[in-house]
Design a protein around this motif. Structure first.
Motif, PDB file in Angstrom:
ATOM      1  N   THR A  68       0.807  -1.030   0.085  1.00 20.74           N
ATOM      2  CA  THR A  68       0.014  -0.086   0.142  1.00 20.74           C
ATOM      3  C   THR A  68       0.898   1.203  -0.056  1.00 20.74           C
ATOM      4  N   LEU A  69       1.758   1.387   0.870  1.00 18.65           N
ATOM      5  CA  LEU A  69       2.783   2.429   0.837  1.00 18.65           C
ATOM      6  C   LEU A  69       3.439   2.695  -0.303  1.00 18.65           C
ATOM      7  N   LEU A  70       3.966   1.507  -1.020  1.00 20.16           N
ATOM      8  CA  LEU A  70       4.544   1.882  -2.426  1.00 20.16           C
ATOM      9  C   LEU A  70       3.755   2.491  -3.405  1.00 20.16           C
ATOM     10  N   GLY A  71       2.431   1.833  -3.255  1.00 22.55           N
ATOM     11  CA  GLY A  71       1.497   2.387  -4.463  1.00 22.55           C
ATOM     12  C   GLY A  71       0.875   3.690  -3.970  1.00 22.55           C
ATOM     13  N   VAL A  72       0.520   4.135  -3.004  1.00 25.25           N
ATOM     14  CA  VAL A  72       0.281   5.109  -2.630  1.00 25.25           C
ATOM     15  C   VAL A  72       1.348   6.132  -2.775  1.00 25.25           C
ATOM     16  N   GLY A  73       2.577   6.020  -2.146  1.00 22.51           N
ATOM     17  CA  GLY A  73       3.803   6.900  -2.168  1.00 22.51           C
ATOM     18  C   GLY A  73       4.072   7.312  -3.752  1.00 22.51           C
ATOM     19  N   TYR A  74       3.907   6.197  -4.683  1.00 18.90           N
ATOM     20  CA  TYR A  74       4.290   6.805  -6.261  1.00 18.90           C
ATOM     21  C   TYR A  74       3.036   7.871  -6.692  1.00 18.90           C
ATOM     22  N   LYS A  75       1.879   7.661  -6.159  1.00 28.92           N
ATOM     23  CA  LYS A  75       0.861   8.594  -6.451  1.00 28.92           C
ATOM     24  C   LYS A  75       1.078   9.960  -5.797  1.00 28.92           C
ATOM     25  N   LEU A  76       1.180   9.800  -4.360  1.00 26.46           N
ATOM     26  CA  LEU A  76       1.440  11.011  -3.592  1.00 26.46           C
ATOM     27  C   LEU A  76       2.402  11.892  -4.035  1.00 26.46           C
ATOM     28  N   ILE A  77       3.780  11.240  -4.187  1.00 28.04           N
ATOM     29  CA  ILE A  77       4.944  11.768  -4.589  1.00 28.04           C
ATOM     30  C   ILE A  77       4.856  12.663  -5.909  1.00 28.04           C
ATOM     31  N   GLY A  78       4.353  11.901  -6.704  1.00 26.23           N
ATOM     32  CA  GLY A  78       4.125  12.610  -8.080  1.00 26.23           C
ATOM     33  C   GLY A  78       3.113  13.718  -8.165  1.00 26.23           C
ATOM     34  N   MET A  79       1.889  13.603  -7.186  1.00 28.02           N
ATOM     35  CA  MET A  79       1.252  14.748  -7.111  1.00 28.02           C
ATOM     36  C   MET A  79       1.746  16.037  -6.369  1.00 28.02           C
ATOM     37  N   PHE A  80       2.549  15.754  -5.104  1.00 22.39           N
ATOM     38  CA  PHE A  80       3.144  16.590  -4.422  1.00 22.39           C
ATOM     39  C   PHE A  80       4.074  17.441  -5.035  1.00 22.39           C
ATOM     40  N   THR A  81       4.769  16.878  -5.923  1.00 24.76           N
ATOM     41  CA  THR A  81       6.041  17.427  -6.364  1.00 24.76           C
ATOM     42  C   THR A  81       5.979  17.705  -7.951  1.00 24.76           C
ATOM     43  N   LEU A  82       4.701  17.378  -8.595  1.00 22.33           N
ATOM     44  CA  LEU A  82       4.376  17.645 -10.062  1.00 22.33           C
ATOM     45  C   LEU A  82       5.438  16.593 -10.741  1.00 22.33           C
ATOM     46  N   ALA A  83       5.582  15.471 -10.570  1.00 20.20           N
ATOM     47  CA  ALA A  83       6.595  14.459 -11.347  1.00 20.20           C
ATOM     48  C   ALA A  83       5.836  13.176 -11.373  1.00 20.20           C
ATOM     49  N   GLU A  84       4.522  13.178 -11.584  1.00 21.51           N
ATOM     50  CA  GLU A  84       3.394  12.131 -11.945  1.00 21.51           C
ATOM     51  C   GLU A  84       4.169  11.527 -13.225  1.00 21.51           C
ATOM     52  N   HIS A  93       6.640  11.486 -14.751  1.00 23.85           N
ATOM     53  CA  HIS A  93       8.195  10.772 -14.519  1.00 23.85           C
ATOM     54  C   HIS A  93       8.022   9.420 -13.930  1.00 23.85           C
ATOM     55  N   LEU A  94       7.142   8.920 -13.488  1.00 23.29           N
ATOM     56  CA  LEU A  94       6.856   7.666 -12.832  1.00 23.29           C
ATOM     57  C   LEU A  94       6.767   6.368 -14.136  1.00 23.29           C
ATOM     58  N   ASP A  95       7.988   5.799 -14.133  1.00 29.87           N
ATOM     59  CA  ASP A  95       8.179   4.956 -15.069  1.00 29.87           C
ATOM     60  C   ASP A  95       7.135   3.502 -14.718  1.00 29.87           C
ATOM     61  N   GLN A  96       6.226   3.550 -15.650  1.00 29.36           N
ATOM     62  CA  GLN A  96       5.157   2.472 -15.249  1.00 29.36           C
ATOM     63  C   GLN A  96       5.622   1.080 -15.266  1.00 29.36           C
ATOM     64  N   GLN A  97       6.525   0.929 -16.221  1.00 29.03           N
ATOM     65  CA  GLN A  97       7.191  -0.629 -16.220  1.00 29.03           C
ATOM     66  C   GLN A  97       8.107  -0.959 -15.095  1.00 29.03           C
ATOM     67  N   ARG A 105      14.499   9.092  -8.883  1.00 34.18           N
ATOM     68  CA  ARG A 105      14.175   9.652 -10.132  1.00 34.18           C
ATOM     69  C   ARG A 105      13.299  10.715 -10.239  1.00 34.18           C
ATOM     70  N   MET A 106      12.006  10.272  -9.509  1.00 35.63           N
ATOM     71  CA  MET A 106      11.044  11.408  -9.523  1.00 35.63           C
ATOM     72  C   MET A 106      11.313  12.568  -8.939  1.00 35.63           C
ATOM     73  N   TYR A 107      12.089  12.378  -7.727  1.00 35.37           N
ATOM     74  CA  TYR A 107      12.534  13.794  -7.158  1.00 35.37           C
ATOM     75  C   TYR A 107      13.357  14.500  -7.675  1.00 35.37           C
ATOM     76  N   ARG A 108      14.199  13.871  -8.522  1.00 34.05           N
ATOM     77  CA  ARG A 108      15.347  14.665  -9.346  1.00 34.05           C
ATOM     78  C   ARG A 108      14.739  15.266 -10.444  1.00 34.05           C
ATOM     79  N   LYS A 109      13.471  14.722 -11.061  1.00 31.90           N
ATOM     80  CA  LYS A 109      13.115  15.361 -12.205  1.00 31.90           C
ATOM     81  C   LYS A 109      11.732  16.211 -11.904  1.00 31.90           C
ATOM     82  N   ARG A 110      11.488  16.422 -10.482  1.00 26.82           N
ATOM     83  CA  ARG A 110      10.263  17.087 -10.044  1.00 26.82           C
ATOM     84  C   ARG A 110      10.143  18.600 -10.718  1.00 26.82           C
TER      85      ARG A 110
END
Ligand code: HEM
Length: 431
Positions: free
Chosen positions: A197-213, A215-219, A268-273
């Motif tokens: 749950t933490l990993l899934g929710v984390g990808y979503k929230l980090i993407g939303m909060f830093t505008l890096a959504e 940049h998440l590599d889905q694969q 990577r998401m943080y770097r590209k935010r």
């Protein structure tokens, strides 16, 4: 920023009840820490310790996951929550389950364990069905959706094992299989439910909060979830079917590999935010991911031992996973999610018409960081004491006390905006 609330989410008072329950259980758990710490080492399977551990795992972490999921899963899957009225009642059932379970273990009234566990399981089954219904109806099934689906059903497997453990305390149904089933229950709940749950929710929230959504590599995100889920299932099978120990270690290595991929992805998401400022959640999320890596690496070592449950490293790994990883992540994300939801409830109708507070003025950032430092100090010193590198001294709990206290101050600062006077006055007269 894509909002953490929207037309699809359930009414906010439903998740709010779960979140409040979570914070009250956290406070209760933290207060008891200095008294329970020696017992955690000398008698980890005694009834008071099991009650105290579940005040944290079910009461605090479980309630927060359920509350946050009711709010966030519909947003993440862009699908309305299927049954808000059922969700409304689910909190009452969940509370009853916690109370019976806690009284059953702490007062040693063992006949309460079966009904308590059954009530908790009823809510978890409802949660898994709701997540599955939203997953099926979702317009896009991305890595986040798959993580949430896997986590919900791993919670059910973990619950069935927990339910059997509860029954065996009453009628000995598991016989000599208690310890292996306990190990399977712990792995399933900690790695399968909470970790996924933490990993899934984390990808979503980090993407939303830093505008890096984007940049998440889905694969890669899918691969990390695949390794964590498959590793967990492999460990369960190996334990239940009594396969050679190498299979458990293989599962632990798969989980570690999944966490490493997740770590690289988040970095990577943080770097590209796009939003370059340090967001309040970032130090929490980074500390949490580091703790997750340490915990899973320790788990690989423990899995090679012949009697893993009696190793100090096992209790330490569980401590680091629960306190260093999950609780830190919960605190970090809570500052953002609760602030946004309460702002939306209280101030959104007046935005643009009159001055309204900014989101990050609703909490004190310095208090949050001071709380994080205290919390990490408590986590590390107690982990060292559990490893017998430091004396087992009650005073190490002060870090966790201070961390909890400062977190609660910010929770109250945010929460009081719910009752802001603006609400009770007609629109034109507010300032
Ligand atoms: C959902 C309902 C749950 C039920 C019915 C349940 C049931 C149980 C029972 C009966 C035991 C004691 C086994 C024994 O006799 O030794 C146990 C131990 C344990 N469970 Fe759960 N559990 C639940 C949820 C969770 C969750 C969500 C987690 C972790 C995230 C968790 C982690 C643990 C741990 C770490 C222990 C060992 C405690 C100790 O050594 O003191 N449980 N569980």
């Amino acid at each position: 920023m894509m909002p953490v609330a929207g037309g699809n989410a359930a009414p906010f008072h439903i998740p709010a009840r779960y979140m409040l329950t979570s914070i009250l259980c956290l406070v209760g758990w933290a207060i008891l820490l200095p008294w329970m710490l020696p017992k955690l080492v000398s008698a980890p399977l005694s009834y008071p310790v099991i009650a105290w551990v579940h005040l944290l795992t079910i009461g605090c972490i479980g309630s927060m996951i359920l509350g946050a999921s009711i709010q966030l899963v519909p947003v993440a899957l862009q699908t309305p929550f299927p049954a808000p009225r059922v969700a409304e009642w689910s909190w009452v059932v969940w509370m009853l389950g916690i109370i019976l379970f806690e009284i059953g273990f702490s007062r040693e009234i063992l006949p309460l364990l079966g009904p308590g566990a059954t009530l908790l399981g009823t809510v978890l089954v409802g949660y898994a069905i709701a997540v599955t219904a939203m997953f099926i109806a979702a317009p896009h099934r991305d890595a986040v959706a798959w993580h949430l689906l896997a986590a919900a059903w791993l919670a059910i497997i973990g619950f069935v094992l927990g339910w059997l453990l509860a029954l065996t305390n009453v009628n000995g149904v598991l016989g000599g299989r208690l310890l292996p089933i306990l190990a399977a229950h712990i792995v399933c709940m900690i790695v399968g439910w909470i970790g996924m749950t933490l990993l899934g929710v984390g990808y979503k929230l980090i993407g939303m909060f830093t505008l890096a959504e984007r940049h998440l590599d889905q694969q890669r995100a899918l691969a990390s979830g695949f390794f964590v889920t498959t590793g967990t299932l492999l460990i369960l099978l190996a334990i239940v079917a009594s396969w050679p120990r190498g299979w458990v270690t293989g599962g632990a290595v798969m989980i570690t590999w999944g966490v490493i991929i997740a770590f690289i992805e988040v970095e990577r998401m943080y770097r590209k935010r796009m939003r370059k400022a340090i967001d309040i959640h970032m130090p929490f999320a980074i500390a949490s991911l580091v703790a997750m890596l340490i915990a899973v690496s320790a788990f690989v070592i423990v899995s090679t031992e012949s009697t893993p449950l009696s190793q100090p490293l096992t209790i330490t790994a569980v401590w680091i996973a629960l306190i260093g990883c999950f609780l830190v992540a919960i605190q970090g994300f809570f500052h953002k999610i609760s602030t946004f939801l309460i702002w939306l409830h209280t101030y959104a109708p007046f935005a643009g018409k009159q001055p309204v507070p900014q989101l990050d003025s609703m909490y004190d950032r310095r208090l949050a960081y001071a709380g994080l430092i205290s919390w990490l100090f408590g986590t590390v010193t107690i982990a060292a004491a559990l490893m017998e590198w430091l004396p087992l001294w009650w005073g190490w709990s002060i870090g966790i006390w201070l961390g909890t206290g400062l977190f609660v101050v910010n929770v109250v600062r945010i929460g009081r905006h719910w009752f802001a006077p603006m609400l009770s006055q007609p629109a034109g007269t507010r300032c």
